[in-house]
Design a protein around this motif. Structure first.
Motif, PDB file in Angstrom:
ATOM      1  N   GLY A   1      11.970   7.759   1.129  1.00  0.00           N
ATOM      2  CA  GLY A   1      11.567   6.362   1.011  1.00  0.00           C
ATOM      3  C   GLY A   1      10.186   6.196   0.381  1.00  0.00           C
ATOM      4  O   GLY A   1       9.200   6.763   0.858  1.00  0.00           O
ATOM      5  N   LYS A   2      10.126   5.412  -0.680  1.00  0.00           N
ATOM      6  CA  LYS A   2       8.829   5.099  -1.319  1.00  0.00           C
ATOM      7  C   LYS A   2       7.952   4.346  -0.324  1.00  0.00           C
ATOM      8  O   LYS A   2       8.378   3.356   0.272  1.00  0.00           O
ATOM      9  CB  LYS A   2       9.064   4.229  -2.563  1.00  0.00           C
ATOM     10  CG  LYS A   2       7.783   3.620  -3.155  1.00  0.00           C
ATOM     11  CD  LYS A   2       8.060   2.782  -4.411  1.00  0.00           C
ATOM     12  CE  LYS A   2       6.811   2.046  -4.894  1.00  0.00           C
ATOM     13  NZ  LYS A   2       7.035   1.205  -6.092  1.00  0.00           N
ATOM     14  N   ALA A   3       6.711   4.815  -0.152  1.00  0.00           N
ATOM     15  CA  ALA A   3       5.801   4.123   0.764  1.00  0.00           C
ATOM     16  C   ALA A   3       4.430   3.940   0.111  1.00  0.00           C
ATOM     17  O   ALA A   3       3.470   4.627   0.419  1.00  0.00           O
ATOM     18  CB  ALA A   3       5.677   4.883   2.076  1.00  0.00           C
ATOM     19  N   ILE A   4       4.370   2.997  -0.839  1.00  0.00           N
ATOM     20  CA  ILE A   4       3.081   2.589  -1.390  1.00  0.00           C
ATOM     21  C   ILE A   4       2.625   1.449  -0.469  1.00  0.00           C
ATOM     22  O   ILE A   4       3.188   0.352  -0.505  1.00  0.00           O
ATOM     23  CB  ILE A   4       3.212   2.122  -2.853  1.00  0.00           C
ATOM     24  CG1 ILE A   4       3.822   3.234  -3.734  1.00  0.00           C
ATOM     25  CG2 ILE A   4       1.841   1.681  -3.401  1.00  0.00           C
ATOM     26  CD1 ILE A   4       3.035   4.542  -3.808  1.00  0.00           C
ATOM     27  N   THR A   5       1.650   1.740   0.391  1.00  0.00           N
ATOM     28  CA  THR A   5       1.320   0.755   1.432  1.00  0.00           C
ATOM     29  C   THR A   5       0.626  -0.475   0.850  1.00  0.00           C
ATOM     30  O   THR A   5       0.629  -1.534   1.463  1.00  0.00           O
ATOM     31  CB  THR A   5       0.479   1.384   2.559  1.00  0.00           C
ATOM     32  OG1 THR A   5      -0.720   1.905   1.991  1.00  0.00           O
ATOM     33  CG2 THR A   5       1.253   2.493   3.264  1.00  0.00           C
ATOM     34  N   PHE A   6       0.056  -0.318  -0.334  1.00  0.00           N
ATOM     35  CA  PHE A   6      -0.324  -1.486  -1.141  1.00  0.00           C
ATOM     36  C   PHE A   6      -0.334  -1.083  -2.601  1.00  0.00           C
ATOM     37  O   PHE A   6      -0.943  -0.082  -2.973  1.00  0.00           O
ATOM     38  CB  PHE A   6      -1.688  -2.070  -0.748  1.00  0.00           C
ATOM     39  CG  PHE A   6      -1.938  -3.379  -1.461  1.00  0.00           C
ATOM     40  CD1 PHE A   6      -1.269  -4.533  -1.080  1.00  0.00           C
ATOM     41  CD2 PHE A   6      -2.788  -3.436  -2.565  1.00  0.00           C
ATOM     42  CE1 PHE A   6      -1.437  -5.731  -1.770  1.00  0.00           C
ATOM     43  CE2 PHE A   6      -2.965  -4.639  -3.262  1.00  0.00           C
ATOM     44  CZ  PHE A   6      -2.291  -5.779  -2.850  1.00  0.00           C
ATOM     45  N   ASP A   7       0.357  -1.870  -3.424  1.00  0.00           N
ATOM     46  CA  ASP A   7       0.437  -1.571  -4.855  1.00  0.00           C
ATOM     47  C   ASP A   7      -0.337  -2.627  -5.644  1.00  0.00           C
ATOM     48  O   ASP A   7       0.190  -3.701  -5.932  1.00  0.00           O
ATOM     49  CB  ASP A   7       1.911  -1.530  -5.292  1.00  0.00           C
ATOM     50  CG  ASP A   7       2.050  -1.195  -6.773  1.00  0.00           C
ATOM     51  OD1 ASP A   7       1.042  -0.786  -7.389  1.00  0.00           O
ATOM     52  OD2 ASP A   7       3.179  -1.326  -7.303  1.00  0.00           O
ATOM     53  N   SER A   8      -1.577  -2.294  -5.978  1.00  0.00           N
ATOM     54  CA  SER A   8      -2.384  -3.217  -6.797  1.00  0.00           C
ATOM     55  C   SER A   8      -2.058  -3.028  -8.273  1.00  0.00           C
ATOM     56  O   SER A   8      -2.475  -3.812  -9.124  1.00  0.00           O
ATOM     57  CB  SER A   8      -3.872  -2.925  -6.589  1.00  0.00           C
ATOM     58  OG  SER A   8      -4.206  -1.684  -7.200  1.00  0.00           O
ATOM     59  N   GLY A   9      -1.326  -1.941  -8.567  1.00  0.00           N
ATOM     60  CA  GLY A   9      -1.080  -1.564  -9.959  1.00  0.00           C
ATOM     61  C   GLY A   9      -2.022  -0.450 -10.405  1.00  0.00           C
ATOM     62  O   GLY A   9      -1.771   0.218 -11.394  1.00  0.00           O
ATOM     63  N   GLY A  10      -3.130  -0.276  -9.681  1.00  0.00           N
ATOM     64  CA  GLY A  10      -4.118   0.723 -10.105  1.00  0.00           C
ATOM     65  C   GLY A  10      -4.904   0.201 -11.297  1.00  0.00           C
ATOM     66  O   GLY A  10      -5.125  -1.001 -11.428  1.00  0.00           O
ATOM     67  N   ILE A  11      -5.323   1.102 -12.201  1.00  0.00           N
ATOM     68  CA  ILE A  11      -6.091   0.683 -13.383  1.00  0.00           C
ATOM     69  C   ILE A  11      -5.272  -0.309 -14.226  1.00  0.00           C
ATOM     70  O   ILE A  11      -5.804  -1.273 -14.764  1.00  0.00           O
ATOM     71  CB  ILE A  11      -6.506   1.919 -14.227  1.00  0.00           C
ATOM     72  CG1 ILE A  11      -7.469   2.802 -13.433  1.00  0.00           C
ATOM     73  CG2 ILE A  11      -7.130   1.495 -15.559  1.00  0.00           C
ATOM     74  CD1 ILE A  11      -8.803   2.181 -13.085  1.00  0.00           C
ATOM     75  N   SER A  12      -3.970  -0.109 -14.298  1.00  0.00           N
ATOM     76  CA  SER A  12      -3.078  -1.087 -14.960  1.00  0.00           C
ATOM     77  C   SER A  12      -2.835  -2.211 -13.961  1.00  0.00           C
ATOM     78  O   SER A  12      -1.704  -2.453 -13.525  1.00  0.00           O
ATOM     79  CB  SER A  12      -1.750  -0.437 -15.346  1.00  0.00           C
ATOM     80  OG  SER A  12      -1.946   0.833 -15.924  1.00  0.00           O
ATOM     81  N   ILE A  13      -3.911  -2.896 -13.608  1.00  0.00           N
ATOM     82  CA  ILE A  13      -3.870  -3.795 -12.440  1.00  0.00           C
ATOM     83  C   ILE A  13      -2.908  -4.973 -12.630  1.00  0.00           C
ATOM     84  O   ILE A  13      -2.740  -5.474 -13.745  1.00  0.00           O
ATOM     85  CB  ILE A  13      -5.315  -4.256 -12.089  1.00  0.00           C
ATOM     86  CG1 ILE A  13      -5.382  -4.787 -10.662  1.00  0.00           C
ATOM     87  CG2 ILE A  13      -5.824  -5.267 -13.110  1.00  0.00           C
ATOM     88  CD1 ILE A  13      -6.793  -4.746 -10.082  1.00  0.00           C
ATOM     89  N   LYS A  14      -2.292  -5.371 -11.527  1.00  0.00           N
ATOM     90  CA  LYS A  14      -1.335  -6.472 -11.553  1.00  0.00           C
ATOM     91  C   LYS A  14      -2.070  -7.810 -11.618  1.00  0.00           C
ATOM     92  O   LYS A  14      -3.215  -7.901 -11.173  1.00  0.00           O
ATOM     93  CB  LYS A  14      -0.503  -6.460 -10.259  1.00  0.00           C
ATOM     94  CG  LYS A  14       0.505  -5.339 -10.161  1.00  0.00           C
ATOM     95  CD  LYS A  14       1.282  -5.429  -8.852  1.00  0.00           C
ATOM     96  CE  LYS A  14       2.295  -4.304  -8.722  1.00  0.00           C
ATOM     97  NZ  LYS A  14       3.395  -4.373  -9.705  1.00  0.00           N
ATOM     98  N   PRO A  15      -1.424  -8.875 -12.097  1.00  0.00           N
ATOM     99  CA  PRO A  15      -2.015 -10.212 -12.009  1.00  0.00           C
ATOM    100  C   PRO A  15      -2.239 -10.574 -10.535  1.00  0.00           C
ATOM    101  O   PRO A  15      -1.473 -10.124  -9.670  1.00  0.00           O
ATOM    102  CB  PRO A  15      -0.964 -11.122 -12.627  1.00  0.00           C
ATOM    103  CG  PRO A  15       0.075 -10.257 -13.233  1.00  0.00           C
ATOM    104  CD  PRO A  15      -0.073  -8.891 -12.686  1.00  0.00           C
TER     105      PRO A  15
END
Ligand code: BES
Ligand code: MN
Ligand code: ZN
Length: 497
Positions: free
Chosen positions: A264-278
């Motif tokens: 199971g994928k568990a990214i506890t928060f995905d901001s996008g990283g350097i390729s940041i999300k809106p």
């Protein structure tokens, strides 16, 4: 809520409310309905004759019994045409009835069993149990003001046919285990990301192990480095929170091999990283650990159900943040088994974390792999929130997964994996790149995972559209859905010979 099965007559039940069900097209009342109708001096007949109630699925009619019955209320639950009755209608109707009574501050409910000749009593009581639990689920851990209404404390499913009791009891027990597992997953997903870090997920996995006897091991950063998990560690680089690789083992099988690994994928928060999300809507990315939450919850349920099978649960957990040491577009990283990956977007992080977990599962020589991930926005665009997308290298396994989902009322639709799409993942500087462009985004993501799976029979479930919902309906409640916990439990049970 305590749910139990009892033998007796619904007319005599002492609960605050009693539930009866009415099939669409009924013109003459029989059995319990007829008896209660006569106790109520014909009010149900009157409602039926005036066509105020028709038995449409999910329609509820509240009647005050005004001292004519031990229970103060009777709720007539429409459940549709008898030959169309499904487990899903049973779950949804029970959920709607319990939720609406709870909002009226009812505390105890007695119900007849909602079933037809095609639906055996164990399945029907399991569905009612699931519906009652999931439909009254509510996440208010961080709300300090008092709730507007109380909680239902008891649901008793009553039958006057003693031959059904033991089957109904076993269905009810199973319903409690899988319903609670789905609620555990909902709890983890609904929790804000500052309360559900990789450390918190590892803690819950450990607790689950202590309560159920599962073997749980948490790999720390150092061990991940030793194993060469360059892809998962790459994602973790931008965050201050240490990543955790959660390993849960259930050993119920007679032989030594592992029949299935659930990843199971568990990214506890995905901001996008350097390729940041809106920033608009970014708060929803706390749900990017839904796949991992479902695996932890399913492992707990399996340990309680004790099937004769060995199951491995793997949860690569990390945040995806743009810290000073974060992965950058253009970087090249190396997955556990040595394949190199060119990073095009640091927001395509799920497939990176999963690629190392797949490597770990392969090293354990598991016989099958099913991964569960909120992997792509493209999946939401393709299928909306109605069904989960499935991708596979093995038709027999995906057919089992789809059937398991059907039984759970969690729909799954198979997507294509044509070789032509692989072109889009080709890199000039590494073995593969982590994004395949705008077209067919959910498919190129699946094909990326497929590169690491090799020939192990595998199914990838993209739950980006189904893990979270913005409306309450039937047994789904606004927020995390708990999909596909009940599907995965059914799947594991279906693999037991
Ligand atoms: N966690 C997201 C996918 C997602 C989006 C889940 C919306 C639930 C709702 C994933 O990590 C992601 O960001 N995927 C990118 C991939 C792209 C950069 C190739 C996406 O879908 O935009
Ligand atoms: Mn992302
Ligand atoms: Zn993500």
């Amino acid at each position: 809520m305590e749910i139990k099965i009892a033998s007796g007559n619904i007319r005599e039940a002492e609960a605050d409310a009693i539930l009866l069900c009415l099939f669409e097209g009924t013109d003459r009342l029989e059995g319990d309905l007829a008896e209660i109708d006569s106790a109520l001096e014909g009010v149900i007949t009157r409602l039926l004759e005036s066509r105020e109630i028709k038995g449409k699925p999910g329609r509820l009619t509240n009647i005050h019994s005004l001292g004519k019955l031990p229970s103060s209320r009777v709720v007539i639950c429409g459940i549709g045409k008898e030959d169309e009755l499904s487990l899903e209608v049973i779950r949804n109707t029970t959920a709607e009835a319990c939720r609406s009574l709870e909002q009226k501050n009812i505390e105890t409910i007695a119900s007849i069993i909602f079933r037809s000749n095609q639906i055996p009593p164990d399945k029907a009581s399991q569905a009612m149990t699931e519906g009652a639990l999931l439909g009254t689920y509510c996440f208010r851990r961080h709300i300090t003001r008092e709730a507007e209404h109380g909680k239902i404390s008891q649901l008793t499913i009553i039958t006057d046919d003693d031959r059904l009791i033991s089957e109904m009891e076993s269905g009810c027990e199973k319903g409690k285990i899988v319903g609670e597992a789905a609620m555990n997953a909902r709890d983890m997903v609904n929790e804000p990301a500052n309360y559900m870090t990789p450390f918190d997920m590892a803690t819950i996995a450990r607790q689950t192990g202590n309560e159920t006897g599962l073997e749980v091991e948490i790999l720390e950063k150092k061990e991940m480095q030793e194993m060469g998990m360059g892809a998962l560690l790459g994602v973790a680089r931008g965050s201050e929170q240490p990543p955790k690789f959660i390993v849960m083992k259930y050993n119920g099988g007679k032989s030594t091999g592992t029949e299935i690994a659930l990843i199971g994928k568990a990214i506890t928060f995905d901001s996008g990283g350097i390729s940041i999300k809106p920033s608009a809507g970014m708060e929803e990315m706390k749900d990017d650990m839904s796949g991992g939450a479902s695996v932890i919850a399913v492992m707990g349920a399996i340990a309680r159900l004790k099937p004769e099978i060995n199951v491995l649960g793997l949860v690569p957990a990390t945040e995806n943040l743009p810290g000073g040491n974060a992965l950058k577009p253009g970087d090249v990283i190396t997955q556990m088994e040595g394949k190199t990956i060119e990073i095009i977007s640091t927001d395509a992080e799920g497939r990176l974390a999963l690629s190392d977990a797949i490597g770990y599962a392969r090293k354990q020589e598991v016989k099958r792999i099913v991964d569960i991930a909120t992997l792509t926005g493209a999946m939401q665009v393709a299928l909306g929130n109605v069904c989960t997308g499935a991708f596979t290298n093995n038709q027999e396994l995906v057919d089992k997964v789809i059937a398991a989902g059907e039984e759970a009322g969690e729909r799954i639709w198979q997507m294509p994996m044509y070789n032509e799409y692989k072109e889009q993942n080709k890199s000039d500087v590494a073995d593969i790149k982590n994004t395949g462009g705008r077209l067919a985004g959910s498919i190129t993501a699946a094909l990326f995972l497929g590169e690491f799976v090799g020939d192990v029979p595998w199914v990838h479930l993209d739950i980006a559209g189904t893990a979270f919902t913005d409306k309450t309906k039937g047994y789904t409640v606004k927020g995390a859905t708990g999909v596909p916990v009940r599907t995965l439990v059914n799947l594991v049970l279906s693999l037991v010979e």
